[in-house]
Design a protein around this motif. Structure first.
Motif, PDB file in Angstrom:
ATOM      1  N   ARG A  50       0.836  -1.206   0.000  1.00 54.76           N
ATOM      2  CA  ARG A  50       0.000   0.000   0.000  1.00 54.76           C
ATOM      3  C   ARG A  50       0.874   1.261   0.000  1.00 54.76           C
ATOM      4  O   ARG A  50       0.461   2.303  -0.494  1.00 54.76           O
ATOM      5  N   PHE A  55      -0.906   4.598  -1.376  1.00 55.91           N
ATOM      6  CA  PHE A  55      -2.189   4.679  -0.658  1.00 55.91           C
ATOM      7  C   PHE A  55      -1.926   5.210   0.748  1.00 55.91           C
ATOM      8  O   PHE A  55      -2.760   5.879   1.328  1.00 55.91           O
ATOM      9  N   ALA A  89     -11.728  -5.603  -3.633  1.00 56.29           N
ATOM     10  CA  ALA A  89     -13.074  -5.037  -3.566  1.00 56.29           C
ATOM     11  C   ALA A  89     -13.406  -4.456  -4.928  1.00 56.29           C
ATOM     12  O   ALA A  89     -12.605  -3.712  -5.497  1.00 56.29           O
ATOM     13  N   TYR A  91     -16.791  -2.871  -7.517  1.00 56.23           N
ATOM     14  CA  TYR A  91     -18.106  -2.228  -7.412  1.00 56.23           C
ATOM     15  C   TYR A  91     -19.192  -3.296  -7.568  1.00 56.23           C
ATOM     16  O   TYR A  91     -19.356  -3.869  -8.651  1.00 56.23           O
ATOM     17  N   LEU A 106      -9.546   5.231 -17.132  1.00 52.11           N
ATOM     18  CA  LEU A 106      -8.668   6.004 -16.243  1.00 52.11           C
ATOM     19  C   LEU A 106      -7.202   5.822 -16.651  1.00 52.11           C
ATOM     20  O   LEU A 106      -6.324   6.546 -16.187  1.00 52.11           O
TER      21      LEU A 106
ATOM     22  N   GLU B 101     -16.332   4.376  -0.699  1.00 54.48           N
ATOM     23  CA  GLU B 101     -15.303   3.671  -1.487  1.00 54.48           C
ATOM     24  C   GLU B 101     -14.130   3.275  -0.580  1.00 54.48           C
ATOM     25  O   GLU B 101     -13.511   2.244  -0.788  1.00 54.48           O
ATOM     26  N   SER B 104     -15.426   0.242   1.497  1.00 51.22           N
ATOM     27  CA  SER B 104     -15.595  -0.998   0.726  1.00 51.22           C
ATOM     28  C   SER B 104     -14.266  -1.468   0.127  1.00 51.22           C
ATOM     29  O   SER B 104     -14.098  -2.634  -0.190  1.00 51.22           O
ATOM     30  N   GLY B 105     -13.331  -0.550  -0.037  1.00 52.20           N
ATOM     31  CA  GLY B 105     -12.020  -0.905  -0.609  1.00 52.20           C
ATOM     32  C   GLY B 105     -11.894  -0.546  -2.079  1.00 52.20           C
ATOM     33  O   GLY B 105     -10.818  -0.660  -2.658  1.00 52.20           O
ATOM     34  N   THR B 106     -13.000  -0.096  -2.709  1.00 52.78           N
ATOM     35  CA  THR B 106     -12.932   0.232  -4.139  1.00 52.78           C
ATOM     36  C   THR B 106     -12.099   1.491  -4.410  1.00 52.78           C
ATOM     37  O   THR B 106     -11.664   1.704  -5.540  1.00 52.78           O
ATOM     38  N   GLU B 108      -9.186   1.883  -3.681  1.00 56.56           N
ATOM     39  CA  GLU B 108      -7.858   1.419  -4.124  1.00 56.56           C
ATOM     40  C   GLU B 108      -7.811   1.261  -5.647  1.00 56.56           C
ATOM     41  O   GLU B 108      -6.753   1.449  -6.253  1.00 56.56           O
ATOM     42  N   LEU B 110      -9.246   3.165  -7.766  1.00 49.38           N
ATOM     43  CA  LEU B 110      -9.035   4.509  -8.319  1.00 49.38           C
ATOM     44  C   LEU B 110      -7.623   5.006  -8.028  1.00 49.38           C
ATOM     45  O   LEU B 110      -6.949   5.550  -8.895  1.00 49.38           O
ATOM     46  N   GLY B 265      -7.708   4.190   3.314  1.00 46.29           N
ATOM     47  CA  GLY B 265      -8.030   2.801   3.625  1.00 46.29           C
ATOM     48  C   GLY B 265      -8.409   2.626   5.068  1.00 46.29           C
ATOM     49  O   GLY B 265      -8.394   3.575   5.857  1.00 46.29           O
TER      50      GLY B 265
END
Lengths: 299, 266
Positions: A50, A55, A89, A91, A106, B101, B104-106, B108, B110, B265
């Motif tokens: 991460r 992130f 995860a 959608y 993207l 997001e 839920s983790g989505t 990541e 993006l 996160g």
């Protein structure tokens, strides 16, 4: 941007208040290499990944990808990185096809013929809402999105989670093809067997610390095996403890578990002195590997 | 050309059904309220005017008036009801834009793409602007239609200005919720803190006319700057519009800074 130096992690630490998730980690992966990052749950594998992907931010140290900084140049770098999250995860209301289109837009360019090929090979379900898919089928969508832009660096966190053995094999082939094309792959896993199947080198991490890096082509690295031997009658453990390279423990009254380091010849000769009922090779667990490293450190 | 796979479009698209239901329900209610003006509106307005209780007047809204279509519309719709409905929608979206997001983790997916955090946020904020604009706009059309159908004499330009003010009000609370989520990293906390602010702001606005010590507090209440009743009565204040715009810019700025500097996160 050069595709050399795909990943250099330099003195990287990540702290959360008083808890240190990763402690002074330094490692480097080479171009065209498949690097396994192995450790139990909570070892710091996902924290490292991460941070590579920006992130989260490093508390100390730095991470360079293709010679660029993972924080300052994050946007530019991500054009060249494919990522599969552990326990991905997606959608839930969208279909796989919608997600792939969404994520492709993207990115810059997507080779849709290659995507179709991946879909076919993985036998992925693209037209059902994600919420109706099994874990394995969601994982396939995750793999496709990670591979679809033919990235120069692939970062895969527990990539075969939920896949059946047939699909695992397809995945290994996909990874090896990427390697042949000169791409670099970083695979995080807690499955030693999987790592041994595809990786060139492996880094072992535990409690946030890198314990060792092993070259899997080196015959001396991780050169130990486990065997379960059932004897006709109970054998005294002490008869084996003095033999170098051999460790033994009771499984039950007449059965022993042997850990053999180095040549198997000593082990065969040692047990041949007794009448054997069964002899089975045991799968080496991650715990066994770590124990070996601890013992080396103690010695 | 709109890219239907953009984050912006995806956010609008995922809420299109609930937005449609809100629009239909509120438009139908608006037309019904306009229709009712002739039969019960006059009486209700007289009752409002005749009440001597400052408390009741305060809770209806310090500037609520009866006896006119503008007063009736402010009393029934634009004073409290529509702002609260819009705040519910925009707070839900604002706190969830990043928060859902992230949980839920989505997010990541993006963040792993070659787009900056500020671009992700910009597309989410643009979607908020559209979501906050749709309901007041459709409602404005419903008022125009109702006034034509039932000879409801109201200054349409004032309704237009009131709709603009309502949009700014909705955007502000959406941005506030987004800001709280990005600071606290928790969607539920973002919603709770913003809802508490809405409640507090409403009481500051309604009670300042009753309690002297609350008088300065009204300046912290978006209800004070929105004030649909005054605008419908032709007393729109450009300064109030400006303050709401400043509030939106301020909350967005904090959100951008907070989101670009923090770990994501769960």
């Amino acid at each position: 941007m050069s595709i050399k130096n795909p990943l250099s992690i330099i003195n990287f630490s990540k702290n959360y208040d008083k808890f240190t998730a990763v402690d002074n980690l330094t490692l480097e992966i080479n171009t065209g290499e498949i690097f396994g990052f192995l450790g139990p749950n909570g070892a710091g594998k996902s924290t490292t990944i991460r941070t590579i992907l920006n992130f989260i931010f490093p508390s100390n140290g730095s991470i360079n990808i293709f010679g660029l900084d993972s924080v300052q140049d994050a946007v530019q770098l991500k054009k060249h990185i494919g990522y599969l999250a552990g326990d991905i995860a997606l959608y839930e209301e969208m279909t796989g096809d919608q997600i792939l289109n969404y994520l492709a837009d993207l990115q810059e360019d997507t080779d849709w013929d290659y995507v179709k090929d991946l879909v076919k090979r993985l036998d992925a379900s693209l037209y059902q809402p994600i919420k109706t898919l099994s874990k394995g089928n969601k994982q396939k969508i995750g793999l496709i999105q990670a591979f679809m832009n033919k990235p120069n660096l692939l970062i895969l966190d527990e990539p075969t989670s939920g896949l059946d053995p047939l699909m695992k094999q397809v995945f290994y082939e996909m990874v090896l093809e990427m390697k042949q094309a000169g791409k670099s792959i970083f695979i995080s896993s807690h499955d030693l067997t999987e790592i041994q199947k595809v990786c060139d080198r492996v880094g072992f991490i535990r409690e946030g610390k890198l314990i060792a890096i092993e070259d899997l082509y080196d015959k001396n690295s991780m050169n130990f095996k486990k065997y379960k031997v059932q004897f006709e009658k109970k054998i005294n453990l002490k008869k084996f403890t003095i033999i170098e390279g051999l460790k033994s423990e009771y499984y039950n009254e007449d059965t022993l578990i042997f850990t053999v380091t180095g040549s198997i010849d000593i082990f065969i000769k040692a047990i041949a002195r007794y009448k054997i009922i069964t002899l089975d090779e045991q799968e080496t667990s991650l715990e066994d590997v770590f124990m070996q490293y601890y013992e080396k450190e103690v010695q | 050309m709109i890219n239907k796979n953009s984050i912006f479009f995806n956010n609008i698209n995922s809420r299109k059904k609930s937005l449609l239901y809100w629009c239909l329900a509120l438009s139908a209610l608006t037309i019904f309220i306009i229709y009712m003006y002739d039969s019960v509106g006059q009486e209700a307005s007289k009752l409002l005017e005749s009440t001597e209780s400052d408390g009741i007047k305060a809770f209806i809204g310090p500037d609520a008036q009866g006896g006119t279509p503008a007063g009736w519309l402010g009393f029934e719709l634009y004073g409290i009801f529509l702002p609260i409905c819009l705040a519910i929608i925009t707070i839900g979206y604002g706190a969830g834009a990043i928060g859902s997001e992230e949980e839920s983790g989505t997010l990541e997916l993006l963040l792993a793409s070659p787009i900056s955090r500020s671009k992700i946020l910009t597309e989410k904020v643009l979607a908020l602007l559209i979501i906050a604009t749709i309901i007041p706009s459709i409602n404005f059309v419903a008022v125009c239609l109702g006034s034509l159908l039932f000879n409801f004499k109201i200054a349409i330009f004032d309704v237009f200005l009131c709709s603009i003010s309502l949009i700014l009000f909705g955007i502000f609370f959406g941005c506030f919720a987004l800001m709280m989520q990005t600071i606290t990293k928790k969607r539920s906390l973002g919603i709770s803190l913003t809802a508490a602010y809405v409640g507090g702001a409403y009481f500051m606005y309604t009670l300042y006319s009753l309690l002297d010590w609350l008088e300065p507090m009204k300046f912290f209440s978006p209800f004070y700057y929105y004030d649909g009743n005054k605008i419908l009565q032709g007393a729109a204040d450009p300064f109030h519009f400006t303050i709401m715009l400043v509030g939106i810019i301020f909350t967005c700025s904090i959100t951008y800074i907070s989101f670009s500097k923090r770990d994501t996160g769960i």
